[in-house]
Design a protein around this motif. Structure first.
Motif, short mmCIF file in Angstrom:
data_model
loop_
_atom_site.label_atom_id
_atom_site.label_comp_id
_atom_site.label_asym_id
_atom_site.label_seq_id
_atom_site.Cartn_x
_atom_site.Cartn_y
_atom_site.Cartn_z
N GLU A 22 0.81 -1.21 0.00
CA GLU A 22 0.00 0.00 0.00
C GLU A 22 0.84 1.26 0.00
OE1 GLU A 22 -2.33 -0.70 3.45
OE2 GLU A 22 -0.58 -1.08 4.70
N GLY A 23 2.16 1.09 -0.05
CA GLY A 23 3.04 2.24 -0.06
C GLY A 23 3.28 2.80 1.33
N ASP A 24 4.31 3.62 1.47
CA ASP A 24 4.56 4.29 2.74
C ASP A 24 3.37 5.19 3.08
OD1 ASP A 24 7.00 3.06 2.60
OD2 ASP A 24 8.12 4.87 2.06
N GLU A 25 3.08 5.30 4.36
CA GLU A 25 1.94 6.09 4.81
C GLU A 25 2.37 7.04 5.91
OE1 GLU A 25 -1.87 3.25 4.23
OE2 GLU A 25 -0.41 2.52 5.68
N VAL A 26 1.48 7.96 6.26
CA VAL A 26 1.75 8.93 7.31
C VAL A 26 0.68 8.81 8.39
CG1 VAL A 26 1.94 11.38 7.91
CG2 VAL A 26 2.92 10.55 5.77
N MET A 27 1.12 8.50 9.60
CA MET A 27 0.25 8.57 10.77
C MET A 27 0.30 10.01 11.28
SD MET A 27 0.88 7.01 14.59
CE MET A 27 0.71 5.28 14.19
N LYS A 53 8.22 8.38 -2.37
CA LYS A 53 7.17 9.11 -3.07
C LYS A 53 6.50 10.15 -2.17
CE LYS A 53 5.97 5.37 -6.31
NZ LYS A 53 4.92 4.44 -6.76
N LEU A 54 6.43 9.85 -0.89
CA LEU A 54 5.79 10.77 0.04
C LEU A 54 6.53 12.10 0.16
CD1 LEU A 54 4.71 8.54 3.07
CD2 LEU A 54 3.23 9.66 1.40
N ASP A 55 7.80 12.12 -0.21
CA ASP A 55 8.61 13.32 -0.02
C ASP A 55 8.55 14.26 -1.23
OD1 ASP A 55 9.38 12.60 2.52
OD2 ASP A 55 11.15 11.51 1.85
N PHE A 56 7.36 14.39 -1.80
CA PHE A 56 7.19 15.39 -2.85
C PHE A 56 7.24 16.77 -2.21
CE2 PHE A 56 4.43 18.23 -5.34
CZ PHE A 56 5.12 18.19 -6.55
N ASN A 67 14.44 20.71 0.83
CA ASN A 67 15.51 19.84 1.29
C ASN A 67 15.01 18.40 1.39
OD1 ASN A 67 17.52 21.89 1.67
ND2 ASN A 67 16.40 22.55 3.49
N GLU A 68 15.77 17.49 0.76
CA GLU A 68 15.46 16.06 0.78
C GLU A 68 14.07 15.77 0.22
OE1 GLU A 68 17.75 13.77 1.50
OE2 GLU A 68 19.13 15.46 1.77
N THR A 69 13.65 16.55 -0.75
CA THR A 69 12.37 16.32 -1.40
C THR A 69 12.59 16.18 -2.91
OG1 THR A 69 11.95 18.70 -1.65
CG2 THR A 69 11.11 17.64 0.34
N TRP A 70 11.51 15.81 -3.61
CA TRP A 70 11.58 15.74 -5.06
C TRP A 70 10.46 16.60 -5.64
CZ3 TRP A 70 7.62 13.59 -8.14
CH2 TRP A 70 6.65 12.84 -7.47
N GLN A 94 9.18 4.29 -3.91
CA GLN A 94 10.09 5.40 -4.14
C GLN A 94 10.12 5.77 -5.62
OE1 GLN A 94 13.87 4.24 -2.41
NE2 GLN A 94 13.11 4.53 -0.34
N VAL A 95 10.59 6.99 -5.90
CA VAL A 95 10.81 7.42 -7.27
C VAL A 95 12.30 7.49 -7.54
CG1 VAL A 95 8.65 8.69 -7.61
CG2 VAL A 95 10.60 9.85 -6.56
N TRP A 96 12.66 7.34 -8.82
CA TRP A 96 14.06 7.46 -9.24
C TRP A 96 14.27 8.89 -9.73
CZ3 TRP A 96 18.14 4.40 -8.54
CH2 TRP A 96 19.31 4.72 -9.21
N LEU A 97 15.29 9.55 -9.18
CA LEU A 97 15.51 10.96 -9.46
C LEU A 97 16.48 11.17 -10.62
CD1 LEU A 97 15.81 12.40 -5.84
CD2 LEU A 97 13.77 12.01 -7.24
N LEU A 98 16.07 12.02 -11.54
CA LEU A 98 16.93 12.46 -12.63
C LEU A 98 18.12 13.22 -12.04
CD1 LEU A 98 16.56 12.48 -15.83
CD2 LEU A 98 15.90 14.87 -15.55
N TYR A 99 19.21 13.28 -12.78
CA TYR A 99 20.42 14.04 -12.44
C TYR A 99 21.18 13.44 -11.26
CZ TYR A 99 17.99 17.70 -15.17
OH TYR A 99 17.31 18.39 -16.13
N THR A 100 20.54 13.33 -10.07
CA THR A 100 21.27 12.85 -8.89
C THR A 100 21.35 11.33 -8.83
OG1 THR A 100 19.25 13.00 -7.57
CG2 THR A 100 20.76 14.88 -7.49
#
Length: 655
Positions: free
Chosen positions: A274-279, A392-395, A402-405, A380-386
């Protein structure tokens, strides 16, 4: 009529003379973070209803022109027992009565004002005025006085929040004599320390991230011991994190004479991917005399049921595991065409207004979460360039990068002049929500997933709108992204009428708008980094949304026929070996020099290269897309491609 005017005057006089509201404290600049800034209002009488008031922020910079940049309607809100109403960022403690997005309040020279009126009376860009003004405060952080804005608001001074040269956070605070001082912030309390003292309640946990199956100790602590049992409820559900995802009590009781209690929550370890979630731990109603020191505390719950794809990342590419989902006749209209006619035929396919769909810019977040999903972890997503993974939650939010996509335009928005249509682009309505498009719709290029990639937010900012070749990626990058962006750019300049890819680095002038460089660099990147399974999977997913494909992923040799070594030659996608069996192989560039790429549609086998005398000079295996290094003299060679019991001969020319 006279009596009506008298009645209105009496009501206003009563409302504002005996309940005057002022700006009591302002913290516009908190070092290293913009999440703790706040504005505190104070009424002369407690529990005062703020109906009919609006808070307005004015920009005193040259670009701001002493006009409004933010307005907040205060209807429905009430000051507390001390006459305080707190407005602030997400990390202000105690919790504000009204939350602002971080970095809402500018540093100065600017102004904060309270008016009689509504937020719609002050649309963005409204010049400051004294009409219906109740109170105003001019502020700055070591900036020159803005005498123009001061005059517009009828003020005689501008307060410097940094006047003490204190590296820690300080705020501007109103004194009883209506002057101001700068000292340590006191949000949610009277500036002189008087008034009702509330007992604060704090939520803490040992970690901010837990795994499925973990136990979480949630600690509730008050500033001072409670004099009777303190009981309240909390909720911990949030979006997809629901009651079936945990067990444990959400009713909290701090016993008499104590100031802390721990509730333990058990996170269920299910078998669902179900993917990472946030409580989210959120207070319900709390008794009178207490305040929340924090609230809505978020904990990451990492899903251990993620899946791993059968193909590799761009750093560890695989070929032939993901097959194109293009219809069998998708590229037939290109057969035998060359030059501009070929490019136009591609455009007719990928910009067909009867088929192609455009989704909103907000939808791009979901599209990229699927299309750029990491093959090594489906959460998770794969980041271009880096060249790294990120949850995925860190949009990225509104300002935190910082530390987001976020969404990277491989063809920069400023160079393409892509526009927004807010009524459409701000709404994520999913795969079923779309509009039609055409070759002239540059606004739609803003949300064309073929030209957008998941990218580290800071690296996205560093790239800016540089041309490729000027920008070559972050230090340490292995370049696994270079062919990807080249094919993304080639798609966009073919898909949209006004976009161009050119040699060199055109300057930022009106004549250079919609031009992106460097063509030679992008051709080299395309040739050295051929499309892999990751890119093919991406193409398939975007096709499912937009109903168009990137032809330069499916048929990478098309690049050579439009911009490269085969310009002027007719393109063909057919190679018949037998009436009952069709093998499709392409080699490019041809003529070649240092290397040649073999594209074999889902086939595996061996390849041999022979010189003009029939001597074998190269032997190696191939798999879908294979780069063959050439260390050969100039001349004509034959390439034998063997698959199962069948072989195909092709001529190649070495320059």
């Amino acid at each position: 009529m006279k009596n009506i005017y008298l009645l209105v005057f009496t009501i206003l006089f009563s409302h504002f003379s005996f309940g005057q509201v002022v700006i009591n404290e302002l913290d516009s600049d908190t070092p290293s973070t913009d999440t703790q800034e706040f504005i505190e209002l104070k009424s002369d009488i407690p529990n005062f209803l703020l109906d009919g008031l609006v808070l307005v922020l004015f920009n005193g910079s040259d670009s701001g022109g002493d006009s409004s940049y933010f307005a907040l309607d205060l209807d429905g809100y009430t000051t507390d027992t001390n006459g305080i109403f707190l407005i602030g960022g997400p990390e202000v403690s105690p919790v504000p009565d009204l939350l602002l997005f971080e970095n809402t309040i500018q540093n100065g020279a600017d102004a904060v004002a309270i008016y009689l009126g509504n937020d719609f009376d002050f649309p963005e860009g409204t010049i400051a005025t004294t009409t219906n003004l109740l109170d105003a405060l001019m502020h700055d952080t070591d900036d020159a006085d803005d005498t123009g804005l001061m005059s517009l608001l009828g003020l005689m001074e501008q307060i410097n929040e940094d006047e003490n040269n204190n590296k820690t956070t300080e705020s501007i605070q109103r004194k009883e004599d209506r002057t101001y001082e700068v000292k340590t912030p006191t949000p949610g309390a009277l500036n002189d320390g008087s008034g009702v003292q509330f007992n604060g309640i704090l939520i803490t946990t040992t970690l901010d991230e837990y795994n499925e199956g973990d136990s979480i100790d949630i600690v509730f602590t008050t500033d001072v011991n409670v004099t009777s049992d303190l009981t309240f409820d909390v909720t911990i559900t949030n979006e997809s994190f629901v009651t079936s995802d945990y067990s444990g009590s959400t009713s909290v009781t701090i016993p008499t004479g104590m100031n802390t209690v721990t509730n333990t929550i058990q996170v269920v370890d299910d078998s669902d991917d179900e993917g990472d979630e946030v409580m989210k731990i959120t207070f319900g109603s709390i008794p009178s005399g207490f305040i929340r020191l924090n609230d809505n505390k978020e904990l990451r719950i990492v899903d251990n049921d993620f899946t791993v794809a059968s193909w590799g990342t761009p750093l560890k590419p695989t070929f032939g595991n993901v097959l194109s989902t293009a219809p069998v006749d998708y590229y037939i209209p290109l057969e035998g065409l060359a030059d501009a006619t070929l490019a136009k035929a591609i455009q007719d396919i990928v910009a067909d207004p009867a088929k192609v769909r455009t989704h909103s810019y907000a939808d791009i977040v979901e599209i990229l979460s699927r299309a750029d999903q990491s093959p090594e972890n489906s959460n998770q997503v794969w980041l271009l360039y880096t060249e790294q993974q990120r949850p995925k939650l860190d949009f990225a939010g509104f300002t935190d990068i910082n530390e987001t996509w976020n969404r990277e335009h491989t063809y920069p928005r400023s160079r393409g002049e892509f526009g927004d249509f807010r009524e459409f682009d701000d709404i994520a309505d999913g795969i079923s929500g779309f509009i039609t498009t055409n070759v002239d719709s540059l606004r739609h290029a803003n949300s064309d997933a073929h030209g957008l990639r998941a990218s580290d937010s800071n690296e996205n900012s560093s790239r800016g709108n540089q041309h490729y070749g000027e920008y070559n990626g972050p230090s340490g990058s292995q370049g696994s992204w270079k062919g990807d962006v080249a094919r993304g750019v080639f798609f966009l300049v073919t898909r949209y009428q006004a976009l161009q890819v050119v040699n060199g680095f055109p300057e930022d002038t009106d004549s250079a708008i919609s031009e992106l460089g460097d063509l030679a660099t992008l051709l080299d990147w395309h040739r050295n980094d051929p499309p892999d399974d990751f890119e093919m999977n991406r193409n398939n997913i975007i096709y499912n949304w937009q109903f168009n494909r990137n032809p330069f992923i499916d048929q990478p040799d098309l690049v050579e026929y439009i911009w490269g070594n085969n310009v002027g030659q007719p393109w063909s996608n057919t190679l018949s070996v037998d009436d009952n069996e069709r093998l499709e192989f392409s080699v490019y560039p041809n003529p070649a020099s240092d290397y040649i790429t073999l594209l074999a549609k889902g086939k595996r086998g061996d390849v041999e290269v022979f010189d003009a005398l029939g001597n074998g000079v190269i032997t190696q295996s191939f798999n879908e897309i294979t780069r063959i290094s050439l260390n050969l003299s100039a001349g004509l060679y034959l390439m034998r491609i063997s698959h199962d019991d069948t072989s195909v001969m092709k001529r190649i020319i070495i320059k």
